[in-house]
Write a protein that holds these residues in place. Structure first.
Motif: not given
Ligand code: HSE
Length: 310
Positions: A4-14
């Protein structure tokens, strides 16, 4: 199916992470204050590691895998048991490097938070704090950088117990940043392995008094509470201008003036009304010793490290 965590992971973060001033005089390796001077990290998943550094440290900090922010990202992946292929980082740095304002703690915490956010936050803040403290070697800067405010931290085996306290209004935190750098390793190397019991008791009493005075708003007790025998007397020889700056700060109305972390920056605690005078007096005393430097009052950062989608 991917977790689940990987599905909701953003591609870029700040990620935004504050500067910190450790010790506050007697609280060696235990107290840290987060200040509103913040680095920003933008991280994207990539093949291989590329780091662009803007601002403080540009042209000096590594642009490859040994960059500390990149090492933090990798550490988060490893701790979460995920394969690390690489990361593209843009680091917008405002915290001066090697000045006792927690730039290396900010790099570890910023990298760990960015890596964890890219993964969909599988690691808890406590886990990130333990990893950062181990990487940094002491918990005070990383705990304050992560949680913000005035944070008390304590190593308990492999983990860090940390509590954030409110800071009284009406107090200014004036930071003098000399135009010279210093290595924390060297400034820790000058400290004795053992200290007399009287000195340990001296610091226990003052650390307790400092926290009590700040919580009770008893600013009159800060002058006594900011004294220290565990690290500053030994570090004075690295920063010979220290006594002159401390004296000038006090003469201009500061309640106390201490080394910020392992130095070379100094931190004065002053009533708001005299913050400008204190900063000016500190700069002048430093100049008299033949060193340039800038003083400014910085608000306390109460947010700590914050991550979001880029
Ligand atoms: N507590 C640490 C020291 C802080 O004084 O060495 C280093 O930033």
């Amino acid at each position: 199916m991917a977790p689940q965590a990987a599905l909701s992971a953003p591609r870029a973060v700040r990620v935004r992470v504050p500067a910190t001033s450790a010790n506050l005089g007697p609280g060696f390796d235990a107290l840290g204050l987060a200040l509103a001077l913040r680095n920003e990290v933008v991280a994207r998943e990539a093949d291989g590691v590329r780091v662009a550094v803007e601002g403080e440290g540009a042209g000096r900090l590594s642009s490859g895998g040994d960059n500390v922010v990149a090492r933090g990202v990798r550490l988060a992946f490893e701790a979460a048991g995920r394969p690390f292929k690489g990361v593209e980082l843009t680091c917008r740095n405002r915290i001066p490097t090697a000045r006792g304002l927690g730039s290396s703690a900010a790099a570890w915490v910023g990298g760990l938070m960015a890596g964890n956010a890219l993964l969909g936050t599988p690691l808890s803040r406590d886990a990130l704090l333990a990893l950062a403290a181990r990487a940094e070697g002491h918990p005070d800067n990383v705990a304050a950088a992560l949680h913000g405010g005035l944070t008390v931290s304590c190593l308990v085996g492999d983990r860090v117990a940390a509590v954030t306290l409110p800071v009284p209004a009406g107090v200014a935190w004036v930071v003098l940043v000399p135009a010279v750098t210093s290595s924390t390793a060297e400034a820790r190397g000058v400290l004795p392995v053992q200290v007399p019991r009287a000195d340990a008791v001296f610091n226990v009493q003052r650390t307790a008094l400092l926290l009590a005075a700040l919580q009770a708003g008893r600013l009159d007790a800060l002058g006594d509470a900011l004294d220290d025998r565990l690290h500053q007397p030994y570090r004075r020889r690295l920063f010979p201008w220290m006594p002159g700056v401390v004296e000038a700060a006090r003469a201009a109305g500061a309640l106390g003036c201490v080394l910020s972390g392992a130095g070379p920056s100094l931190l004065a605690v002053a009533p708001d009304a005299v913050a400008g005078d204190v900063g000016g007096a500190m700069e002048a005393a430093l100049r008299t010793a033949g060193v340039r430097g800038d003083a400014r009052a910085l608000p306390v950062d109460m947010d700590g490290t914050v991550a979001g989608a880029a």
